[in-house]
Design an enzyme around this catalytic site. Structure first.
Site, PDB file in Angstrom:
ATOM      1  N   HIS A 164       0.842  -1.189   0.000  1.00 31.97           N
ATOM      2  CA  HIS A 164       0.000   0.000   0.000  1.00 31.97           C
ATOM      3  C   HIS A 164       0.880   1.242   0.000  1.00 31.97           C
ATOM      4  O   HIS A 164       1.798   1.367   0.830  1.00 31.97           O
ATOM      5  CB  HIS A 164      -0.931  -0.002   1.216  1.00 31.97           C
ATOM      6  CG  HIS A 164      -2.041  -0.997   1.095  1.00 31.97           C
ATOM      7  ND1 HIS A 164      -1.956  -2.107   0.287  1.00 31.97           N
ATOM      8  CD2 HIS A 164      -3.262  -1.046   1.663  1.00 31.97           C
ATOM      9  CE1 HIS A 164      -3.094  -2.789   0.379  1.00 31.97           C
ATOM     10  NE2 HIS A 164      -3.892  -2.164   1.201  1.00 31.97           N
ATOM     11  N   LYS A 593     -13.724   5.191   5.918  1.00 30.55           N
ATOM     12  CA  LYS A 593     -14.089   6.206   4.910  1.00 30.55           C
ATOM     13  C   LYS A 593     -15.606   6.237   4.728  1.00 30.55           C
ATOM     14  O   LYS A 593     -16.185   7.286   4.473  1.00 30.55           O
ATOM     15  CB  LYS A 593     -13.390   5.900   3.588  1.00 30.55           C
ATOM     16  CG  LYS A 593     -13.630   6.951   2.494  1.00 30.55           C
ATOM     17  CD  LYS A 593     -12.660   6.793   1.354  1.00 30.55           C
ATOM     18  CE  LYS A 593     -12.956   5.556   0.546  1.00 30.55           C
ATOM     19  NZ  LYS A 593     -14.164   5.681  -0.289  1.00 30.55           N
TER      20      LYS A 593
END
Length: 931
Positions: A164, A593
């Site tokens: 990532h 999120k």
């Protein structure tokens, strides 16, 4: 850079406190290290860039301190005047100076952590450390060595490295920083003569100057195989030696005071997504996956061969001076080594034979090695054959009174082979459920003309896919031309089957389904695996099928989905063939999120409770895989606390956790720090599983209150992020989201689709962007207003009840502790400067005004519940670390804002964008866990 003033400058706005006055010896030495490195960096800046640049750095630092202290408007204007007066080239040099201080401060802090770990160990005769403490707790609880050994037989602790993209440093920079760390470490451990000290100082200056003259930024974009190579570096730094060493140390601890009871199972296994994670990354193909497996195997084979080479030189035991076993003698006779110099040294001959067979194995596996044997050997058919030969050496030494020799390099090598095999790390393959759905649809529609799989409802899909699982026919036809996407997916599954045949089933043991929303998502993967032979129509599976539940809605549905899956006969047979263990992955990033920090944490906790109940009812072992990021906004925070705070039954001896981005280098680039972090994972798993496996569930009123708080926080968060008109425009204008995309820090695109919608943005750049502007909004927003409204609705319980929650409930305590840390790194003063980048003044005032109010509310309620006067009061070491960084971190933010203005005004100077990229690097280093 004048670091002698750092502590006083950073703390002058606060009255003296006892913990500031009573500085420990370790902290004094940390300050000395920071001053030393800062002085060398300052000298380097002065020598290389001139006194004017050095003086400018100091002026900016001092003015920044005044602005941070109390949002001093005069200091703000003065700072803006200084920054406005600088040329672009001056700005870039200033940014580099402040960035490098952050990097050097990190090195000093890491060395201080090592110093303290060693001091604790020395004070406790080597028995310190979290693992030793956990074993002591187990002993006190009446859990004996035999019970612990049985526990580890089926235990699994697996850190999984991912690519990532939140690590902004180049490997070249990291290598230089490790040299600096090594020099500091040597100064710590060795009493240097005057000449040696002078030479050490000169070497430090040489390394810092080399750093100064090394590109901080990558000039080209990383490929997936570049990312694989970077990930493999940490095996050289830490894992290849520290993973086997930790298991051996634990084995010794369990034997203390008693008889040897056989070898401990190797419960610590490394995992990886690098080169296998296809979700949103079109560059991860079947060929890339094959290349990944070859690179992994090459690294571990080279390690084994190097160790065997040294082992051969060490085992110079002469046959006429020490007895050897008959099986060792036979092994030596099979060696192709015909050197007369080793004719009377059976152990060396045996090692030469093993070496020859291992090089032949590497050649058969088509992996590169640099060493060559003394003769030809037959390849090992499996890693078990290599283990059997090494065991012959071990048994011969033990049986002939040479146990101390057997416990040296040979023991570490035997354990390493057991931990890493020929594959090194267990590579997961991952893809989005939507891609699997399209692939299956194309295959089924082609095999059944007139059918539309995508038009079928969920129940019809389940029925159809279940029948396909039982069928012995292939869905794939050589006479049909499939789409590129479908062929790409089939090629990856074929490559996985090849890997099983070549490296063993541990090479790729998991297939993970991102955005799993229903039973058909899991059955589609099972059918695709059947097409390549990894799932058999008889009900056997060679691979684990792992659903990843990511959004709030999916987490809420997870227990129901798994209940039905485990009730489905054809799927249950696959689970039973895998030892009746089913892994479930939980996504921290997208749930945050989607619903905000509070709701994400709570829904994850509730999902685990539900999954534990379902799996117990079905008599299937649950293994949870936690997809945690580095930042609090993506599930980060202390690993030990996170594991201990899991609901009862959620750990149960097995856990996998992702290690992502910059967290990998901060945890594992230094062997001692790495070993300590591996110990933490092992100790927490042991404690959560054995010492409080069924800790009493929280009282019902706790659960009800948390549900209400979560709902209120969810409304506040969604109200801002998804329901406020213009928020998307505010986000893209007030953060570096656009500019992050220009950094060459990863191979994967920042968005799933080419839109500006928050829904389509990946969680990493979302969190990373808020960290850069020092708001860290995903790590706290909604909590303050939720608490205020909850207290208004429950005046009788009020704040005392929330304080009780914090005191009595590990989950709530961890939630607040993580918010405490993230808020301490935030700065509303600096965030206000980023808000000014929003051209629409009304929009800016509307949204930033809400954020500012919530920020103040969150801090006020957090401190009240925790009983603190200031953030991080309960963690003075981290508090000092964060506070001391601000004078060097804040200027980078101020410069970044000015450069963003220039860049967005279409300044054609490429130095402007480069300057922005350098500030992103420096701020990331200063905050440490940003993505």
């Amino acid at each position: 850079m004048s670091l002698q003033t750092v502590p006083s400058d950073a703390t002058e706005h606060r009255p003296n406190r006892p913990e500031d006055v009573q500085v420990t010896e370790a902290e004094a030495r940390l300050r000395d290290d920071i001053r030393l490195l800062g002085r060398i960096l300052g000298d380097t800046v002065r020598d290389q860039e001139g006194a004017d640049v050095f003086d400018l750095v100091e002026r900016i630092r001092q003015t920044s301190i005044r602005f941070h202290r109390d949002e001093d408007r005069l200091a703000r204007r003065e700072l803006e005047q200084i920054l406005d007066s600088m040329s672009t080239s001056e700005t870039v040099r200033i940014v580099r100076a402040f960035s490098y201080f952050s990097h050097l401060a990190n090195i000093a802090e890491d060395q201080n952590n090592i110093r303290q770990m060693r001091a604790r160990s020395a004070a406790n005769n080597g028995g310190s450390g979290v693992l030793a403490e956990t074993l002591a707790h187990a002993k006190a609880a009446g859990i004996g060595p035999d019970q612990l050994r049985n526990f580890f037989k089926t235990a699994l602790v697996s850190p999984v490295l991912t690519a990532h993209p939140t690590e902004v440093r180049r490997k070249s920079t990291m290598d230089r920083e490790m040299e600096v760390a090594g020099l500091l470490d040597r100064r710590e451990r060795v009493a240097l003569t005057a000449d040696e000290a002078a030479a050490s100082d000169e070497q430090l200056r040489r390394e810092v100057l080399t750093l100064w003259q090394t590109n901080l930024l990558r000039r080209t974009k990383l490929t997936v195989l570049d990312e694989v190579g970077n990930g493999l570096s940490f095996y050289d730094y830490t894992f290849l030696r520290e993973v086997p060493r930790l298991v051996n140390v634990l084995e010794d601890r369990l034997e203390e005071g008693g008889q040897a009871a056989g070898e401990l199972a190797s419960f610590l296994r490394m995992g990886s997504w690098i080169g296998g994670d296809r979700d949103g990354n079109p560059f991860v193909t079947a060929d890339v996956m094959r290349g990944t497996l070859r690179l992994q195997s090459s690294r571990v084979m080279q390690f084994y061969l190097n160790e065997l080479h040294v082992l051969g030189s060490e085992l110079s035991i002469a046959a006429h001076l020490a007895d050897v076993s008959e099986e060792l003698r036979t092994l030596a006779e099979r060696s192709p080594d015909t050197s007369p110099h080793r004719s009377g040294e059976p152990y060396r001959l045996a090692v030469s034979g093993i070496y020859a067979r291992l090089t032949a194995t590497a050649e058969a596996l088509e992996v590169e090695i640099t060493r060559r044997p003394v003769g030809k050997g037959r390849p090992y058919e499996s890693v078990r054959e290599l283990q059997a030969d090494l065991d012959v050496l071990h048994r011969s030494l033990i049986s002939n009174n040479a146990r101390v020799i057997a416990r040296g390099r040979l023991r570490l090598l035997r354990r390493a082979v057991d931990c890493f095999g020929f594959h090194l790390a267990r590579l997961d393959i991952r893809q989005n459920s939507a891609v699997h759905e399209r692939t299956i649809a194309e295959l089924i529609d082609a095999a059944n003309p007139g059918m539309s799989y995508l038009a079928l409802g969920e129940e019809a899909r389940i029925s159809l896919l279940t029948n396909e699982l039982r069928s012995t026919r292939s869905l794939v036809s050589p006479f049909v031309k499939y789409s590129d996407e479908t062929m790409g997916e089939l090629n990856v599954f074929h490559a996985a089957a090849e890997a099983h045949a070549k490296f063993g089933s541990d090479a790729i043991p998991q297939c993970i389904i991102s955005m799993c929303k229903g039973m058909s998502d899991m059955l589609e993967v099972a059918v695709l695996l059947k097409e390549v032979g990894l799932v058999h129509p008889s009900g056997r599976s060679a691979i684990n099928i792992v659903p990843l539940f990511e959004t709030i809605e999916d987490l809420q549905a997870s227990s129901g989905i798994m209940d039905r899956m485990l009730s489905l006969h054809d799927y249950r047979r696959l689970v039973d063939s895998r030892g009746s263990v089913q892994e479930v992955m939980l996504g921290y990033s997208d749930s945050n999120k989607d619903g905000g920090f509070v709701t994400s944490g709570w829904e994850l906790y509730k999902a685990e409770i539900g999954l534990v109940e379902v799996f117990e009812r079905h008599h299937v072992r649950l293994r949870l895989f936690h997809g945690r990021g580095g930042s609090v906004g993506r599930g980060g925070g202390p690993s030990y606390d996170a594991i201990i705070a899991q609901p009862g039954g959620a750990v149960n001896g097995q856990i996998r956790i992702t290690e992502q981005g910059e967290i990998i280098s901060s945890k594992y680039s230094n062997a001692e720090v790495g070993r300590n972090n591996l110990e933490i994972l092992a100790a927490a798993t042991l404690e959560a599983s054995l010492l409080h496996p069924r800790q009493s569930a929280p009282r019902r009123e706790y659960l009800v209150a948390m549900d209400e708080l979560s709902n209120l926080a969810f409304k506040a968060y969604r109200g801002l992020v998804y329901e406020t008109e213009g928020f998307v425009d505010y986000f893209w204008a007030s953060t570096v989201i656009n500019e992050i995309a220009t950094l060459n820090i990863g191979s994967r695109p920042a968005s799933r689709k080419k839109t500006r919608a928050i829904e389509d943005l990946r969680a990493i750049p979302w969190v990373f962007s808020w960290a850069q502007c020092r708001l860290m909004l995903p790590g706290w927003y909604g909590f303050g207003s939720a608490v205020e409204q909850w207290i208004a609705e429950h005046p009788q319980q009020g704040m005392p009840f929330l304080k009780e929650l914090y005191k009595e409930w590990p989950f709530f305590r961890m939630l607040l502790s993580n918010m405490d840390m993230v808020l301490a790194k935030s700065s509303i003063a600096i965030a206000s400067r980023y808000a000014e980048l929003v051209p629409d003044e009304a929009l800016r005032e509307k949204i930033f005004g809400r954020i500012r109010r919530e920020w103040h509310s969150c801090i006020e309620t957090l401190l009240d519940i925790m009983g603190q006067d200031r953030l991080l009061q309960g963690n003075p070491l981290l508090e000092r670390s964060v506070r001391h960084r601000f004078p060097y971190l804040d200027p980078l933010n101020h410069v970044q804002v000015e450069l963003l203005k220039e860049h967005r005004a279409q300044n054609p100077d490429e130095q402007v964008l480069r300057g922005i990229q350098l500030t992103i690097n420096g701020i990331s280093a200063g905050l440490r866990n940003t993505g």
